[in-house]
Design an enzyme around this catalytic site. Sequence first.
Site, PDB file in Angstrom:
ATOM      1  N   ASP A  30       0.896  -1.267  -0.251  1.00 33.74           N
ATOM      2  CA  ASP A  30      -0.134  -0.099   0.005  1.00 33.74           C
ATOM      3  C   ASP A  30       0.885   1.368   0.122  1.00 33.74           C
ATOM      4  O   ASP A  30       0.469   2.274  -0.369  1.00 33.74           O
ATOM      5  CB  ASP A  30      -1.001  -0.082   1.305  1.00 33.74           C
ATOM      6  CG  ASP A  30      -0.455  -0.053   2.501  1.00 33.74           C
ATOM      7  OD1 ASP A  30       0.655  -0.494   2.640  1.00 33.74           O
ATOM      8  OD2 ASP A  30      -1.066   0.387   3.574  1.00 33.74           O
ATOM      9  N   GLU A  53       9.350 -10.549  -2.471  1.00 36.48           N
ATOM     10  CA  GLU A  53      10.084  -9.633  -2.688  1.00 36.48           C
ATOM     11  C   GLU A  53      11.516 -10.267  -2.713  1.00 36.48           C
ATOM     12  O   GLU A  53      12.408  -9.720  -3.462  1.00 36.48           O
ATOM     13  CB  GLU A  53      10.112  -8.813  -1.432  1.00 36.48           C
ATOM     14  CG  GLU A  53       8.535  -7.748  -1.325  1.00 36.48           C
ATOM     15  CD  GLU A  53       7.714  -8.289  -0.585  1.00 36.48           C
ATOM     16  OE1 GLU A  53       6.753  -7.901  -0.340  1.00 36.48           O
ATOM     17  OE2 GLU A  53       7.810  -9.909  -0.155  1.00 36.48           O
ATOM     18  N   HIS A 116       1.231   0.119  10.388  1.00 42.35           N
ATOM     19  CA  HIS A 116       1.548  -1.174   9.937  1.00 42.35           C
ATOM     20  C   HIS A 116       2.824  -1.112   9.164  1.00 42.35           C
ATOM     21  O   HIS A 116       3.236  -0.321   8.630  1.00 42.35           O
ATOM     22  CB  HIS A 116       0.524  -1.726   9.125  1.00 42.35           C
ATOM     23  CG  HIS A 116       0.073  -0.994   7.712  1.00 42.35           C
ATOM     24  ND1 HIS A 116      -0.364   0.190   7.677  1.00 42.35           N
ATOM     25  CD2 HIS A 116       0.468  -1.344   6.551  1.00 42.35           C
ATOM     26  CE1 HIS A 116      -0.666   0.444   6.554  1.00 42.35           C
ATOM     27  NE2 HIS A 116      -0.043  -0.371   5.674  1.00 42.35           N
ATOM     28  N   HIS A 117       3.623  -2.203   9.341  1.00 43.79           N
ATOM     29  CA  HIS A 117       5.052  -2.696   8.764  1.00 43.79           C
ATOM     30  C   HIS A 117       6.158  -1.716   9.467  1.00 43.79           C
ATOM     31  O   HIS A 117       7.162  -1.961   8.898  1.00 43.79           O
ATOM     32  CB  HIS A 117       4.776  -2.282   7.307  1.00 43.79           C
ATOM     33  CG  HIS A 117       3.878  -2.878   6.261  1.00 43.79           C
ATOM     34  ND1 HIS A 117       3.503  -4.119   6.614  1.00 43.79           N
ATOM     35  CD2 HIS A 117       3.534  -2.687   5.063  1.00 43.79           C
ATOM     36  CE1 HIS A 117       2.548  -4.502   5.750  1.00 43.79           C
ATOM     37  NE2 HIS A 117       2.606  -3.783   4.823  1.00 43.79           N
ATOM     38  N   GLY A 411      26.652 -17.033  -2.496  1.00 40.69           N
ATOM     39  CA  GLY A 411      26.417 -18.079  -2.686  1.00 40.69           C
ATOM     40  C   GLY A 411      25.002 -18.437  -1.857  1.00 40.69           C
ATOM     41  O   GLY A 411      24.699 -19.366  -1.284  1.00 40.69           O
ATOM     42  N   ASP A 438      17.900 -29.679  -6.587  1.00 36.48           N
ATOM     43  CA  ASP A 438      16.554 -29.809  -5.998  1.00 36.48           C
ATOM     44  C   ASP A 438      16.196 -28.989  -4.894  1.00 36.48           C
ATOM     45  O   ASP A 438      15.218 -28.477  -4.798  1.00 36.48           O
ATOM     46  CB  ASP A 438      16.300 -31.421  -6.027  1.00 36.48           C
ATOM     47  CG  ASP A 438      17.176 -32.232  -5.071  1.00 36.48           C
ATOM     48  OD1 ASP A 438      18.189 -31.622  -5.084  1.00 36.48           O
ATOM     49  OD2 ASP A 438      16.793 -33.188  -4.865  1.00 36.48           O
ATOM     50  N   ASN A 465      19.373 -34.833  -6.833  1.00 31.68           N
ATOM     51  CA  ASN A 465      20.291 -35.635  -6.124  1.00 31.68           C
ATOM     52  C   ASN A 465      19.918 -36.122  -4.799  1.00 31.68           C
ATOM     53  O   ASN A 465      20.753 -36.232  -3.833  1.00 31.68           O
ATOM     54  CB  ASN A 465      21.659 -35.194  -6.220  1.00 31.68           C
ATOM     55  CG  ASN A 465      22.023 -33.871  -6.058  1.00 31.68           C
ATOM     56  OD1 ASN A 465      21.078 -33.353  -5.504  1.00 31.68           O
ATOM     57  ND2 ASN A 465      23.114 -33.322  -6.321  1.00 31.68           N
ATOM     58  N   GLY A 467      18.447 -33.953  -2.026  1.00 29.28           N
ATOM     59  CA  GLY A 467      18.766 -33.335  -0.856  1.00 29.28           C
ATOM     60  C   GLY A 467      20.024 -32.478  -1.202  1.00 29.28           C
ATOM     61  O   GLY A 467      20.340 -32.050  -2.174  1.00 29.28           O
ATOM     62  N   GLU A 471      26.238 -29.690   0.819  1.00 27.02           N
ATOM     63  CA  GLU A 471      26.444 -29.665   2.128  1.00 27.02           C
ATOM     64  C   GLU A 471      26.925 -30.865   2.692  1.00 27.02           C
ATOM     65  O   GLU A 471      27.610 -31.076   3.484  1.00 27.02           O
ATOM     66  CB  GLU A 471      25.100 -29.538   2.977  1.00 27.02           C
ATOM     67  CG  GLU A 471      24.404 -27.905   2.449  1.00 27.02           C
ATOM     68  CD  GLU A 471      25.165 -26.890   2.707  1.00 27.02           C
ATOM     69  OE1 GLU A 471      26.243 -27.040   3.341  1.00 27.02           O
ATOM     70  OE2 GLU A 471      24.928 -25.867   2.382  1.00 27.02           O
TER      71      GLU A 471
END
Length: 556
Positions: A30, A53, A116-117, A411, A438, A465, A467, A471
Amino acid sequence: MTDTDYTVGDYLLDRLAELGATEVFGVPGDFNLEFLDHVLAHDTIRWVGGANELNAGYTADGYGRLRGIAALVTTFGVGELSAANAVAGSFAEHVPVVHIVGAPSKDAQAARRVVHHSLGDGDFEHFFRMAREITCAQASLIPATATREIDRVLSEVREQKRPGYLLLATDVARFPVDPPSAPLPTYGGGTSPRALALFTAAARRLIGEHQVTVLADLLVHRLGAVDKLADLLAADTVPYATLMWGKSLLDESSPNYLGIYAGAASAEPVRRAVEEAPVLVTAGVQFTDMVSGFFSQQIDPARTIDVGPVQATVAGQVFAPIDIDAALEALTGILTDRGVSFPAVADPVAPARDAAPAPDTALTQKMLWDRVSDALTPGNVVLADQGTSFYGMAAHRLPAGVTFIGQPLWGSIGYTLPAALGAALAHRDRRIVLLIGDGAAQLTVQEIGVMAREGIAPVIIVVNNDGYTVERAIHGPAAYYNDIVTWRWQELPAALGVPDALTAHASTVGELDAALAAAAENRDRMAVIEVVVDRADVPPLLAELARAAAAANAAG
């Protein structure tokens, strides 16, 4: 539009159009709706709404990398904080994005109303202060100085190639002003003639009759010095390499192209050619952990000429101020004038390829990236998300005219999917190829629907793959926190508003080849190809970097 109808918002849009923007990205709220009315009415700029956003910020980043300017519009507080991760990434990776935040009226701010916000304490500068840390210039616009402040912030964004922040209150956006009377002032150049002369003399002494090798990185692109670097490479036989951050900056099909340099993680011929060069010119280079093999580069300063954005160094001696264009021109002149030339570099040895596997062979990471790189054509824009996609493609030579986009410093996984939308809108005549895992795709997949609405037809390769394999390679290969929920990827485009997308599932070489061929034959249709590889299969470059990352994280 009469002079009395012309507003601060119109002035801002005209300046963005002057810099080359034809799209503005964001999400309505708004506090920015009246400004968005002016976006819709603008002759040059059009509105592209995102699913959220954060995605809109990523989209602006992808657009800004190719167009040289981008604009992001969010609402105050909730909207701008959702986009802050994307803006921070643009700051880290030198992308010029103007973040325009629609804010409560100046009257409401002056009365310290609980609206608000906001955080409910009457302080409307919390988020402005936060923005100072991730933008190069900021302004909370007021009627008396709005146009001057817009020019200041946009000039800084253009020169520094980093985001800027404009807080645009509802009543300020509609305040009447005069249109621009002259082009946005241009930076006049900061090269000192004396510093340039001293640099040139020192560089000439160091180069002598030696062959020069060049190591280049993305700042050459961000600062608009690619043509100057190309002139240097054409002045003699100059072997050259790039870091992963600057991949596709230079022609990778040339026999003078050595490959990707990544410190100790480099292919051995590339490492030797760079580290043992008689004279090495580093142009626009910024070593980061993931592009340098965790700072394992062995560059001898005594044999190095470093060309940066505003200064140049010869064997450790700094000369400043010198713009990157001026330094590269000086080096080109030295090679052109010295009367010495070197024989052509022998054709590079092509990376070893296994014998062609049978069509029913289960896919591996190596087979996947070999085939994807073979399928690329000049003009493609390839976006590779951080993980197996980025490091799987990094070592492959790209055809001339292909642009490669990744985000190895910031990254943020999932970045490339919305960024692909921005890149496509920046260059509608080029086909986008998106490579994403994925786990990363699950973060930002909503923008597939926006792509269809905008008439974008990319090739999207989702590496399934099972997951977070990047990591797993660093820590916890079987840990539950590296697992993700399994999605039915072939059904997803229709659910997101793209019922006519080509979809395919590929777990064998033959299935992948067929899917890539179908995508190439249907350039006007989005193609989503789910590629299944083993969860423990990791590209060699990523495996090396993962070992270094694990060691760095474990160090006391």
